[in-house]
Design an enzyme around this catalytic site. Structure first.
Site, PDB file in Angstrom:
ATOM      1  N   SER A 144     144.522 -18.693  -3.441  1.00 19.71           N
ATOM      2  CA  SER A 144     144.230 -17.268  -3.277  1.00 19.71           C
ATOM      3  C   SER A 144     145.390 -16.431  -3.794  1.00 19.71           C
ATOM      4  CB  SER A 144     144.016 -16.975  -1.796  1.00 19.71           C
ATOM      5  OG  SER A 144     143.991 -15.578  -1.579  1.00 19.71           O
ATOM      6  N   TYR A 165     147.701 -17.024   6.409  1.00 21.00           N
ATOM      7  CA  TYR A 165     146.898 -17.387   5.224  1.00 21.00           C
ATOM      8  C   TYR A 165     147.757 -17.332   3.958  1.00 21.00           C
ATOM      9  CZ  TYR A 165     142.865 -17.277   2.006  1.00 21.00           C
ATOM     10  OH  TYR A 165     141.955 -17.545   1.015  1.00 21.00           O
TER      11      TYR A 165
HETATM   12  N1  LIG Z   1     135.862 -15.635  -0.252  1.00 18.63           N
HETATM   13  C1  LIG Z   1     136.994 -15.159  -0.786  1.00 18.63           C
HETATM   14  O1  LIG Z   1     137.139 -13.940  -1.032  1.00 18.63           O
HETATM   15  C2  LIG Z   1     138.114 -16.103  -1.124  1.00 18.63           C
HETATM   16  C3  LIG Z   1     139.198 -15.590  -1.863  1.00 18.63           C
HETATM   17  C4  LIG Z   1     140.244 -16.443  -2.193  1.00 18.63           C
HETATM   18  C5  LIG Z   1     140.195 -17.762  -1.804  1.00 18.63           C
HETATM   19  N2  LIG Z   1     139.143 -18.224  -1.068  1.00 18.63           N
HETATM   20  C6  LIG Z   1     139.141 -19.639  -0.679  1.00 18.63           C
HETATM   21  O2  LIG Z   1     137.917 -20.222  -1.073  1.00 18.63           O
HETATM   22  C7  LIG Z   1     137.629 -21.339  -0.226  1.00 18.63           C
HETATM   23  C8  LIG Z   1     136.189 -21.235   0.262  1.00 18.63           C
HETATM   24  O3  LIG Z   1     136.069 -20.077   1.057  1.00 18.63           O
HETATM   25  P1  LIG Z   1     134.700 -19.308   1.317  1.00 18.63           P
HETATM   26  O4  LIG Z   1     134.983 -17.872   1.176  1.00 18.63           O
HETATM   27  O5  LIG Z   1     133.608 -19.908   0.537  1.00 18.63           O
HETATM   28  O6  LIG Z   1     134.449 -19.509   2.885  1.00 18.63           O
HETATM   29  P2  LIG Z   1     133.748 -20.711   3.713  1.00 18.63           P
HETATM   30  O7  LIG Z   1     132.314 -20.820   3.362  1.00 18.63           O
HETATM   31  O8  LIG Z   1     134.091 -20.444   5.146  1.00 18.63           O
HETATM   32  O9  LIG Z   1     134.462 -21.990   3.169  1.00 18.63           O
HETATM   33  C9  LIG Z   1     135.454 -22.689   3.843  1.00 18.63           C
HETATM   34  C10 LIG Z   1     134.948 -24.068   4.114  1.00 18.63           C
HETATM   35  O10 LIG Z   1     136.046 -24.888   4.536  1.00 18.63           O
HETATM   36  C11 LIG Z   1     135.527 -25.750   5.513  1.00 18.63           C
HETATM   37  N3  LIG Z   1     136.565 -26.379   6.316  1.00 18.63           N
HETATM   38  C12 LIG Z   1     137.480 -25.794   7.123  1.00 18.63           C
HETATM   39  N4  LIG Z   1     138.222 -26.742   7.719  1.00 18.63           N
HETATM   40  C13 LIG Z   1     137.761 -27.950   7.267  1.00 18.63           C
HETATM   41  C14 LIG Z   1     138.110 -29.298   7.508  1.00 18.63           C
HETATM   42  N5  LIG Z   1     139.095 -29.610   8.366  1.00 18.63           N
HETATM   43  N6  LIG Z   1     137.439 -30.272   6.864  1.00 18.63           N
HETATM   44  C15 LIG Z   1     136.444 -29.978   6.015  1.00 18.63           C
HETATM   45  N7  LIG Z   1     136.039 -28.716   5.763  1.00 18.63           N
HETATM   46  C16 LIG Z   1     136.701 -27.719   6.389  1.00 18.63           C
HETATM   47  C17 LIG Z   1     134.592 -24.885   6.339  1.00 18.63           C
HETATM   48  O11 LIG Z   1     133.735 -25.735   7.086  1.00 18.63           O
HETATM   49  P3  LIG Z   1     133.326 -25.490   8.630  1.00 18.63           P
HETATM   50  O12 LIG Z   1     132.039 -24.728   8.575  1.00 18.63           O
HETATM   51  O13 LIG Z   1     133.187 -26.875   9.181  1.00 18.63           O
HETATM   52  O14 LIG Z   1     134.448 -24.709   9.262  1.00 18.63           O
HETATM   53  C18 LIG Z   1     133.881 -24.132   5.227  1.00 18.63           C
HETATM   54  O15 LIG Z   1     132.792 -24.874   4.739  1.00 18.63           O
HETATM   55  C19 LIG Z   1     138.678 -21.330   0.883  1.00 18.63           C
HETATM   56  O16 LIG Z   1     139.705 -22.250   0.579  1.00 18.63           O
HETATM   57  C20 LIG Z   1     139.212 -19.895   0.824  1.00 18.63           C
HETATM   58  O17 LIG Z   1     140.522 -19.782   1.318  1.00 18.63           O
HETATM   59  C21 LIG Z   1     138.099 -17.428  -0.725  1.00 18.63           C
END
Ligand SMILES: NC(=O)c1ccc[n+]([C@@H]2O[C@H](COP(=O)([O-])OP(=O)(O)OC[C@H]3O[C@@H](n4cnc5c(N)ncnc54)[C@H](OP(=O)(O)O)[C@@H]3O)[C@@H](O)[C@H]2O)c1
Length: 243
Positions: A144, A165
């Site tokens: 990020s 974060y």
């Molecule tokens: N959306 C944005 O604006 C944005 C911007 C920059 C970076 N990111 C990054 O993009 C990635 C995906 O984010 P997202 O926005 O799509 O949200 P998200 O759907 O909440 O994705 C995060 C995923 O990580 C999983 N997770 C957390 N702990 C885990 C573990 N111990 N083992 C396996 N899975 C685990 C969660 O599963 P559970 O349901 O089991 O918790 C969830 O499926 C993340 O790394 C986030 O930091 C997102």
């Protein structure tokens, strides 16, 4: 005919998430995609959805915080495919709006670092032997701009909060660089990608988040790099970030 590439994506438990959209795009491009999550029922339901659209997707249980779960996932991939071509470390979270260096708890910060840094690191350590068996291995760490110094909106210098974060993603970027150097002799590319502020949760479009198809496309770009591609970089939309 070229051999079908096998990709593993972590953290695919939500249809709205970047992991699911990345899986859809990579499977659409002809990859065999293993989607994984710590909740097996959720990942099976998502795989079924993609399979019903004729996409080559397989569900797998994988909790990045558990040595046993990660090891079991590695065994499963080794038994079924004998190698892994691409690893997308998407699992992560703990965006602590309001959490400053003085107000955020160590408990929350440690959980953020456990997941965003050590969870990813654990998965990489377990899977590098299998990635080493690929003709052109690729690792993508979903990071990020919050973990960069220069992001004008979300970076370390831009915000007082989002501390746990930001620091955890900064560490992930550091890990990316160290691994890229270490894995260069094995021709395994390791890059970090910021998807940009992406609408994976309700209401975020109103704050300027972009569609998940756009956020995921930068991850897909890094996942589909060929042998002569860059390594040790930090990218958004296929372009290096000045971070
Ligand atoms: N959306 C944005 O604006 C944005 C911007 C920059 C970076 N990111 C990054 O993009 C990635 C995906 O984010 P997202 O926005 O799509 O949200 P998200 O759907 O909440 O994705 C995060 C995923 O990580 C999983 N997770 C957390 N702990 C885990 C573990 N111990 N083992 C396996 N899975 C685990 C969660 O599963 P559970 O349901 O089991 O918790 C969830 O499926 C993340 O790394 C986030 O930091 C997102």
């Amino acid at each position: 005919m070229a051999t079908q590439k096998v990709v593993l994506i972590t953290g695919v438990s939500r249809e709205e998430g970047l992991g699911f959209e990345t899986a859809k795009q990579l499977a659409g491009a002809g990859f065999k995609v293993i989607i994984s999550a710590r909740n097996l029922a959720k990942v099976v339901a998502l795989a079924t959805k993609l399979q019903s659209a004729d996409l080559d997707v397989i569900p797998l249980e994988l909790d990045t915080l558990s040595d046993l779960s990660v090891q079991n996932a590695a065994w499963e991939i080794e038994n079924r495919f004998g190698r892994l071509d691409v690893l997308v470390n998407n699992a992560g979270g703990f965006y602590d709006t309001g959490g400053t260096a003085l107000t955020q708890t160590f408990e929350y910060t440690q959980e953020a670092i456990e997941t965003n840094l050590f969870g990813t690191w654990r998965v990489i350590k377990a899977l590098v032997p299998l990635i080493g068996k690929s003709e052109a291995g690729v690792i993508v760490n979903v990071s990020s701009g919050a973990g960069s110094f220069k992001d004008p909106d979300f970076g370390l210098n831009a915000l007082t909060d989002v501390t746990a974060y930001g620091i955890s993603k900064l560490a992930l970027n550091g890990l990316t660089i160290k691994l890229a150097k270490e894995l260069k002799p094995q021709c395994i590319l390791v890059n970090a990608v910021c998807p940009g502020f992406t609408a994976t949760y309700p209401g975020t479009e109103a704050w300027g988040a972009r569609p998940v198809t756009d956020g995921a496309s930068g991850i897909v770009w890094a996942a589909t790099l060929t042998k002569d591609g860059p390594t040790g970089g930090f990218f958004r939309d296929g372009k290096p970030l000045d971070w």
